[in-house]
Design a protein around this motif. Structure first.
Motif, PDB file in Angstrom:
ATOM      1  N   GLU A 153       0.825  -1.209   0.000  1.00 49.10           N
ATOM      2  CA  GLU A 153       0.000   0.000   0.000  1.00 49.10           C
ATOM      3  C   GLU A 153       0.862   1.262   0.000  1.00 49.10           C
ATOM      4  O   GLU A 153       0.564   2.231  -0.714  1.00 49.10           O
ATOM      5  N   ALA A 156       2.335   1.765  -3.445  1.00 48.07           N
ATOM      6  CA  ALA A 156       1.291   2.248  -4.356  1.00 48.07           C
ATOM      7  C   ALA A 156       1.062   3.745  -4.173  1.00 48.07           C
ATOM      8  O   ALA A 156       0.904   4.490  -5.148  1.00 48.07           O
ATOM      9  N   GLN A 161      -0.290   4.733  -7.835  1.00 53.24           N
ATOM     10  CA  GLN A 161      -0.955   3.635  -8.535  1.00 53.24           C
ATOM     11  C   GLN A 161      -1.732   2.813  -7.512  1.00 53.24           C
ATOM     12  O   GLN A 161      -1.578   3.001  -6.301  1.00 53.24           O
ATOM     13  N   ASP A 162      -2.574   1.881  -8.004  1.00 55.63           N
ATOM     14  CA  ASP A 162      -3.279   1.026  -7.057  1.00 55.63           C
ATOM     15  C   ASP A 162      -2.409  -0.178  -6.692  1.00 55.63           C
ATOM     16  O   ASP A 162      -1.360  -0.425  -7.298  1.00 55.63           O
ATOM     17  N   LYS A 163      -2.846  -0.936  -5.685  1.00 51.41           N
ATOM     18  CA  LYS A 163      -2.040  -2.045  -5.176  1.00 51.41           C
ATOM     19  C   LYS A 163      -1.867  -3.159  -6.203  1.00 51.41           C
ATOM     20  O   LYS A 163      -0.831  -3.834  -6.228  1.00 51.41           O
TER      21      LYS A 163
END
Length: 236
Positions: A153, A156, A161-163
């Protein structure tokens, strides 16, 4: 250490010095024991370029950047570290090359205390924002950040960005040498990820050998067939 005289780069960032240093130290805290010491205008001739992570540059992009610098100036300072009276470039070689094209004598620089062994990780992290890194380079960045103690996390958040994005590139660490070589040759990560799900090792090798001639959906079908009792068709 003696610091170079000259105008600071705060006018470039539009913030007070304390705020800039606090934000930069927070941005790069995952790298290790670093400290932003100063923001200055540094003479280009004093900046030495040693081995960089990115060895090849798109000349057209460098020229476009030079046009932008000519019009707007350098919007993001370069990062250097100091060794005696020398200043070693840590990040910003594209900006340095473009500045030379424009004919600048000085460029805004952040002088940073950083261990030499931590420089490659910081260079890769910087390049995430400025150049399209390869899958293997992204894996190296994220793996390095994990080794520094960051969670998925936190990584990210650092790279905006997302996980799932971080997981995707971290998974490359589990690739075999052959699979990594395929990535270097330009095979899509999605195709290799699908091929790795094939449980039958003989069939997996057959797919890898022919992966350039297969789509991701075709690989998925082969994977599903190999997982069932139905024999799959040979490529031969």
């Amino acid at each position: 250490m003696n610091r170079p005289s000259g105008q600071t780069a705060l006018d470039i960032l539009g913030k007070d010095k304390e705020t800039v240093i606090r934000e930069l130290n927070s941005q790069y805290d995952f790298v290790g024991e670093i400290r932003v010491n100063e923001l200055v205008q540094l003479e280009i001739e004093k900046i030495k370029v040693e081995e960089q992570i990115r060895e090849e540059f798109d000349e057209s992009k460098i020229n476009n950047l030079a046009d932008s610098i000519k019009d707007k100036g350098i919007l993001q300072p370069l990062i250097v570290r100091q060794e005696a009276e020398k200043y070693i470039l840590v990040a910003g070689e594209r900006r340095l090359k473009a500045s030379k094209i424009v004919g600048l004598n000085k460029v805004p620089c952040i002088i940073m205390d950083i261990k030499k062994e931590d420089v490659p990780l910081l260079q890769l992290f910087e390049n995430i924002q400025r150049e399209n890194l390869s899958e293997l380079e992204l894996n190296k960045v994220f793996q390095g950040m994990r080794e520094k103690g960051l969670t998925i996390e936190e990584i990210a958040q650092k790279v905006h960005q997302d996980k799932s994005y971080v997981h995707r590139y971290l998974s490359i660490s589990k690739f075999s040498d052959e699979e990594k070589k395929k990535l270097e040759e330009g095979v899509a990560l999605t195709k290799l990820t699908e091929a790795r799900k094939i449980k039958n090792e003989e069939k997996k090798k057959e797919v890898l050998d022919n992966i350039n001639n297969l789509s991701r959906k075709e690989i998925e079908k082969i994977k599903n067939k190999s997982s069932s009792s139905t024999p799959s068709k040979s490529f031969k």
